[in-house]
Motif scaffolding. Sequence first.
Motif, mmCIF file in Angstrom:
data_model
loop_
_atom_site.group_PDB
_atom_site.id
_atom_site.type_symbol
_atom_site.label_atom_id
_atom_site.label_comp_id
_atom_site.label_asym_id
_atom_site.label_seq_id
_atom_site.Cartn_x
_atom_site.Cartn_y
_atom_site.Cartn_z
ATOM 1 N N MET A 1 0.838 -1.182 0.000
ATOM 2 C CA MET A 1 0.000 0.000 0.000
ATOM 3 C C MET A 1 0.885 1.248 0.000
ATOM 4 O O MET A 1 1.659 1.450 0.933
ATOM 5 C CB MET A 1 -0.912 -0.021 1.227
ATOM 6 C CG MET A 1 -2.042 0.968 1.160
ATOM 7 S SD MET A 1 -3.170 0.779 2.558
ATOM 8 C CE MET A 1 -3.763 -0.891 2.285
ATOM 9 N N ASN A 2 0.770 2.049 -1.047
ATOM 10 C CA ASN A 2 1.682 3.183 -1.212
ATOM 11 C C ASN A 2 1.044 4.493 -0.782
ATOM 12 O O ASN A 2 0.993 5.463 -1.538
ATOM 13 C CB ASN A 2 2.136 3.267 -2.673
ATOM 14 C CG ASN A 2 2.914 2.042 -3.103
ATOM 15 O OD1 ASN A 2 3.773 1.575 -2.352
ATOM 16 N ND2 ASN A 2 2.619 1.523 -4.278
ATOM 17 N N LEU A 3 0.555 4.547 0.435
ATOM 18 C CA LEU A 3 -0.007 5.773 0.972
ATOM 19 C C LEU A 3 1.085 6.610 1.611
ATOM 20 O O LEU A 3 1.923 6.093 2.354
ATOM 21 C CB LEU A 3 -1.059 5.458 2.045
ATOM 22 C CG LEU A 3 -2.420 4.933 1.601
ATOM 23 C CD1 LEU A 3 -3.225 4.530 2.825
ATOM 24 C CD2 LEU A 3 -3.175 5.972 0.790
ATOM 25 N N THR A 4 1.067 7.908 1.347
ATOM 26 C CA THR A 4 1.951 8.792 2.099
ATOM 27 C C THR A 4 1.340 9.019 3.478
ATOM 28 O O THR A 4 0.157 8.713 3.714
ATOM 29 C CB THR A 4 2.117 10.148 1.399
ATOM 30 O OG1 THR A 4 0.848 10.836 1.416
ATOM 31 C CG2 THR A 4 2.584 9.969 -0.040
ATOM 32 N N GLU A 7 -1.587 11.320 3.102
ATOM 33 C CA GLU A 7 -2.756 10.640 2.512
ATOM 34 C C GLU A 7 -3.479 9.811 3.557
ATOM 35 O O GLU A 7 -4.717 9.794 3.609
ATOM 36 C CB GLU A 7 -2.315 9.771 1.340
ATOM 37 C CG GLU A 7 -1.964 10.562 0.090
ATOM 38 C CD GLU A 7 -1.306 9.735 -0.988
ATOM 39 O OE1 GLU A 7 -1.317 10.172 -2.156
ATOM 40 O OE2 GLU A 7 -0.767 8.637 -0.675
ATOM 41 N N GLU A 203 -7.367 -2.027 3.149
ATOM 42 C CA GLU A 203 -7.201 -3.134 2.198
ATOM 43 C C GLU A 203 -8.525 -3.834 1.930
ATOM 44 O O GLU A 203 -8.805 -4.286 0.805
ATOM 45 C CB GLU A 203 -6.176 -4.133 2.743
ATOM 46 C CG GLU A 203 -5.813 -5.269 1.795
ATOM 47 C CD GLU A 203 -5.015 -4.803 0.577
ATOM 48 O OE1 GLU A 203 -5.100 -5.474 -0.469
ATOM 49 O OE2 GLU A 203 -4.313 -3.767 0.673
ATOM 50 N N TYR A 221 2.463 5.037 11.767
ATOM 51 C CA TYR A 221 2.682 4.938 10.325
ATOM 52 C C TYR A 221 3.962 5.658 9.904
ATOM 53 O O TYR A 221 4.689 5.181 9.024
ATOM 54 C CB TYR A 221 1.483 5.508 9.568
ATOM 55 C CG TYR A 221 1.490 5.163 8.094
ATOM 56 C CD1 TYR A 221 1.528 3.833 7.679
ATOM 57 C CD2 TYR A 221 1.462 6.152 7.120
ATOM 58 C CE1 TYR A 221 1.536 3.495 6.335
ATOM 59 C CE2 TYR A 221 1.465 5.828 5.775
ATOM 60 C CZ TYR A 221 1.509 4.501 5.384
ATOM 61 O OH TYR A 221 1.518 4.164 4.055
ATOM 62 N N VAL A 225 6.846 3.813 7.787
ATOM 63 C CA VAL A 225 7.328 4.319 6.502
ATOM 64 C C VAL A 225 8.825 4.604 6.541
ATOM 65 O O VAL A 225 9.565 4.301 5.587
ATOM 66 C CB VAL A 225 6.552 5.594 6.095
ATOM 67 C CG1 VAL A 225 7.165 6.243 4.881
ATOM 68 C CG2 VAL A 225 5.080 5.247 5.817
ATOM 69 N N GLN A 228 11.051 1.548 6.055
ATOM 70 C CA GLN A 228 10.973 0.775 4.795
ATOM 71 C C GLN A 228 12.182 1.048 3.905
ATOM 72 O O GLN A 228 12.753 2.111 3.930
ATOM 73 C CB GLN A 228 9.673 1.132 4.055
ATOM 74 C CG GLN A 228 8.434 0.545 4.726
ATOM 75 C CD GLN A 228 7.159 0.929 4.013
ATOM 76 O OE1 GLN A 228 7.160 1.777 3.116
ATOM 77 N NE2 GLN A 228 6.053 0.321 4.391
#
Length: 228
Positions: A1-4, A7, A203, A221, A225, A228
């Motif tokens: 999941m590529n949420l900033t 976002e 999801e 979060y 992030v 990663q």
Amino acid sequence: MNLTVNELASMIDHTLLKPNISNKDLFQLCQDAMKYSFKTVAINNAAIPFCKKTLEGSGVLCDAAVGFPLGQSTIETKVFETIDAIEKGAGEVDYVVNILEIKNDNWKYVEEEMQRIVEACNEKKIVSKVIFENCYLTDDEKKKLCEVALKVKPTFIKTSTGFGTGGATLEDVKLMKACVKDEIKIKAAGGIRDIQSVLAFIEAGANRIGTSSGVKIVEEYKKMVSNQ
């Protein structure tokens, strides 16, 4: 999941619906919402004028709770409450369905209620959310509510108030998503307190998350992030 991070934060309704609070608590809620750029503060309607003033110029909206938390007021009362909340400064409205009429199998009533509240929101270009309170409903009742929603077209359907016997479940979000596809958005709320749960609900199909743990979730979060 590529949420900033931003976002993710913009998907959160930052919630404070307890009765035993003061303006000091509401001020802190608004400060946190502005700091993290949450979508809304979800509050009881008496708090709207104070929060609207506190949030002025920030872009964070006031999210009103109508017929909350039992949903057992009349259609006329809920419509008045919706209009009053919007006039006081609400930018979004979450209302609780009349579960009594669902249990009475009175789907004409349920549809009329939804239609009138959603119309009141649409007239002012306000986001509408229908709270199912799934903990009290059978799967068939949830599906029928989704069918009504597909006819009326609120902006969101929502799992729970957070004040019932249970909150959001992944199974319910998946069921709701299967019924409405991408025609109506889904809000998961009730008992969501960590980032793992938030990501699982997104999801499963949730577009918005209602939680009183927004600050904790976004901080979790950020760490995730950065690692990663």
